[in-house]
Scaffold this active site. Structure first.
Site, PDB file in Angstrom:
ATOM      1  N   LYS A   1     -31.799  23.401  10.006  1.00 30.80           N
ATOM      2  CA  LYS A   1     -31.539  21.959  10.000  1.00 30.80           C
ATOM      3  C   LYS A   1     -31.258  21.460  11.405  1.00 30.80           C
ATOM      4  O   LYS A   1     -30.513  22.082  12.160  1.00 30.80           O
ATOM      5  CB  LYS A   1     -30.355  21.637   9.080  1.00 30.80           C
ATOM      6  CG  LYS A   1     -29.972  20.158   9.058  1.00 30.80           C
ATOM      7  CD  LYS A   1     -28.901  19.854   8.021  1.00 30.80           C
ATOM      8  CE  LYS A   1     -27.547  20.396   8.413  1.00 30.80           C
ATOM      9  NZ  LYS A   1     -26.493  19.979   7.449  1.00 30.80           N
TER      10      LYS A   1
ATOM     11  N   GLY B   1       0.788  -1.228   0.000  1.00 31.76           N
ATOM     12  CA  GLY B   1       0.000   0.000   0.000  1.00 31.76           C
ATOM     13  C   GLY B   1       0.817   1.272   0.000  1.00 31.76           C
ATOM     14  O   GLY B   1       0.279   2.355  -0.231  1.00 31.76           O
TER      15      GLY B   1
END
Length: 304
Positions: free
Chosen positions: A198, A44
């Site tokens: 919200k 990786g």
């Protein structure tokens, strides 16, 4: 550009997934474009390869959506560019990650804006971004203490595009945090604007309360800096449609759009989705490249 060649003028470095956008900027600036070569090892880790010689002034173009691996790329590329001759290094990052956590909301939390901002400030002489997600700090320089910290906005560009598509629209922010972008865009054309309220119950669970402004019969455009899961936009669109809006469209600077998000937004009654090309997406309607180029010219990066 060959990795062994040394450009005579300034250079724009980028990675292959952003070569088209960075190439437009390099062409407009009269600079050389160089794509950083990447190799991924089985474990990786990455190996990067830059041109062996770099000019004094270098621009690294790297958007930081899906940021974790890209932050390592930026670290490796920036320090290598310094070693290879870059004396003035500018980061163009149309989307900056980790900006929303600017305080410790709960005891023990990492204040990622300060950490990532300080990390990038230690690598670059100048940073250019678009609509960074700043709310409790007044300027980008507070989050990224570099000499030149430039925050551009996609709101005026989106407003000009909306003006070609809708007559006298009502601009609506899906939440209070969107007010800065909605107000800027509305002021440009003298349009009405408002924001919803919200209440968030989780990453994908929100309640929306419409403002008192009448929406029946209006062409409403929901505007925000980022669209990610799409739940806030979808909830607002459903409420607007139920309140009688003639149409509901969406305009966002950063089209992050997680898998399934566009379908969710469209199923809520949204017609068109427009975005800037800060992040490559089928909804891209306006380009931020000319504004970025002007900022780079103001910094003198193309003088070599």
């Amino acid at each position: 550009m060959s990795p062994s060649s040394k450009p005579a003028a300034g250079c724009v470095l980028c990675f292959d997934d952003e070569a088209a956008l960075a190439g437009q900027a390099a062409s407009a600036l009269g600079m050389v474009l160089a794509v950083v070569e990447r190799h991924r090892f089985p474990d990786g880790e990455m190996r990067l390869r830059l041109p062996a010689g770099l000019p004094d002034r270098v621009v690294l173009w790297r958007g930081l959506q899906q940021p974790n691996e890209k932050l390592v790329e930026v670290l490796l590329a920036a320090q290598t560019a310094r070693r290879l001759g870059a004396k003035h290094l500018t980061l163009v990052s149309p989307y900056l990650a980790y900006m929303r956590q600017d305080i410790e909301f709960n005891p023990g939390e990492a204040i990622s804006q300060r950490i990532v901002g300080g990390f990038l400030a230690g690598l670059f002489d100048a940073i250019i971004t678009v609509d960074p997600h700043l709310h409790r700090v007044a300027t980008l320089h507070e989050a990224m203490p570099v000499k030149d910290a430039i925050a551009l906005s996609g709101a005026p560009l989106l407003a000009d595009h909306i003006a070609t598509q809708r007559q006298n629209p009502l601009l609506m922010g899906p939440d209070e945090e969107a007010l800065q972008w909605v107000a800027l865009a509305a002021q440009r054309h003298g349009w009405d604007h408002a924001v919803c309220r919200k209440t968030r119950h989780g990453d994908c669970e929100v309640d929306i309360e419409l403002p008192g402004l009448p929406v029946a019969g209006r062409a409403v455009v929901l505007m925000d800096d980022v669209a990610s899961s799409g739940h806030t936009l979808a909830r607002a669109a459903v409420k607007l449609r139920a309140a009688g809006a003639a149409s509901v469209d969406v305009a966002v600077t950063h089209a992050l759009f997680a898998p399934g998000a566009v379908q969710l937004v469209r199923s809520s009654g949204v017609g068109e989705i427009w975005s800037t090309d800060c992040i490559s997406h089928p909804s891209n309607a306006v380009s931020i490249v000319p504004e970025v180029v002007r900022s780079l010219q103001g910094l003198g990066v193309a003088n070599g």
